[in-house]
Design an enzyme around this catalytic site. Sequence first.
Site, mmCIF file in Angstrom:
data_model
loop_
_atom_site.group_PDB
_atom_site.id
_atom_site.type_symbol
_atom_site.label_atom_id
_atom_site.label_comp_id
_atom_site.label_asym_id
_atom_site.label_seq_id
_atom_site.Cartn_x
_atom_site.Cartn_y
_atom_site.Cartn_z
ATOM 1 N N ARG A 163 -20.650 -118.136 47.899
ATOM 2 C CA ARG A 163 -21.514 -117.314 47.039
ATOM 3 C C ARG A 163 -20.950 -117.190 45.620
ATOM 4 O O ARG A 163 -21.075 -116.143 44.977
ATOM 5 C CB ARG A 163 -21.729 -115.914 47.637
ATOM 6 N N SER A 195 -29.869 -110.173 51.641
ATOM 7 C CA SER A 195 -28.554 -109.624 51.985
ATOM 8 C C SER A 195 -27.961 -108.915 50.764
ATOM 9 O O SER A 195 -27.720 -109.547 49.738
ATOM 10 C CB SER A 195 -27.620 -110.737 52.445
ATOM 11 N N GLU A 244 -23.973 -108.509 46.600
ATOM 12 C CA GLU A 244 -24.405 -109.857 46.232
ATOM 13 C C GLU A 244 -25.339 -109.859 45.031
ATOM 14 O O GLU A 244 -25.198 -110.700 44.149
ATOM 15 C CB GLU A 244 -25.066 -110.551 47.432
#
Length: 352
Positions: free
Chosen positions: A161, A240, A344
């Site tokens: 990520r 998420s 995130e």
Amino acid sequence: MQEIQDAPLAPLTTFRLGGPARRLVTAHTDAEVVETVRRADRDGEPLLIIGGGSNLVIADKGFEGTALHIATTGSTLDGTALDVAAGAVWSDLVADTVLEHGLAGIEFLAGIPGLVGATPVQNVGAYGEEVANTLTEVVAYDRSSGETVTLPNAACGFSYRHSIFKAQPDRYVVLRARFALEDAGGRSTPVRYAEVARGLGVEQGERVPVEAAWNQVLLLRRGKGMLLDPEDHDTWSAGSFFTNPVLDPEQFAAFSARVRDRLGPDAAFPAFPAADGSTKTSAAWLIDRAGFGKGYGSGPARLSGKHTLALTNRGRATTEDLLALAREVRDGVHAAFGVTLINEPVLVGVDL
């Protein structure tokens, strides 16, 4: 280009949250994107890049600067080499590669909201696949040099990520992304994720018809509220909200001890060792075991009723409502297991 003053930004995000921008520019060509960025930099104007808005949390007060909405479109496919504009819709692109061309490589990233330009920034991944596995080059405007540059995969600094684009958010503006797909005779890439393999009735490592893999991922995402639906508040989210923690050996040992203390000496928990000695665990598991179940919350911001990893706007939330819930979950997980969850989505004008 289209320019609007005092423009609402909430409708451009999947959370449907945030105040207005002083100015909103919608760019339909790469040249318009570059022109807008250069003008903002020349004038010392704060700049916010907006694609599909599926990874943004914008302050209730809005953004005192120029918001640039990238709306470029178009793609070309030469054999298995794919070149795509940053403003193309990611889920549509995946569907086209599978249904129209029968190509493998990004089928396990089906249904992810947002635009193509955001995928290398986050190194978007799901169900055992990451964008970095198929992406060959990124064409971007480099604000530090004032030039358009082409970065090969190796120069993008991809990790879980993460990328150079995320590490240096004020330097690069993605214009195009290029991918190398695979013609496997209508078969998928090997199924890596256990949940997908179970749903398909195969072993991990097997290939299946690429359309079957695509369909299975969409089925799983829908069941978790991860497919956008304006009538379903479980999808008024950024997917998420927290990344899965990656722990070094010392952190993992301390975490394991906390699990045993809290859940018992024989408690099982998700652990995915990596070659560098680190171990990834599940943010969703941590949230649930810390006492935050599906649907947790009593206010206008709550955990999804389908998946604990998604924070949602039930229709009347503010950004501060959302952040209060995020802080409660983050702090509760840390108190229970000593692990700090990292958000995130990109936070604009706010801190967690």
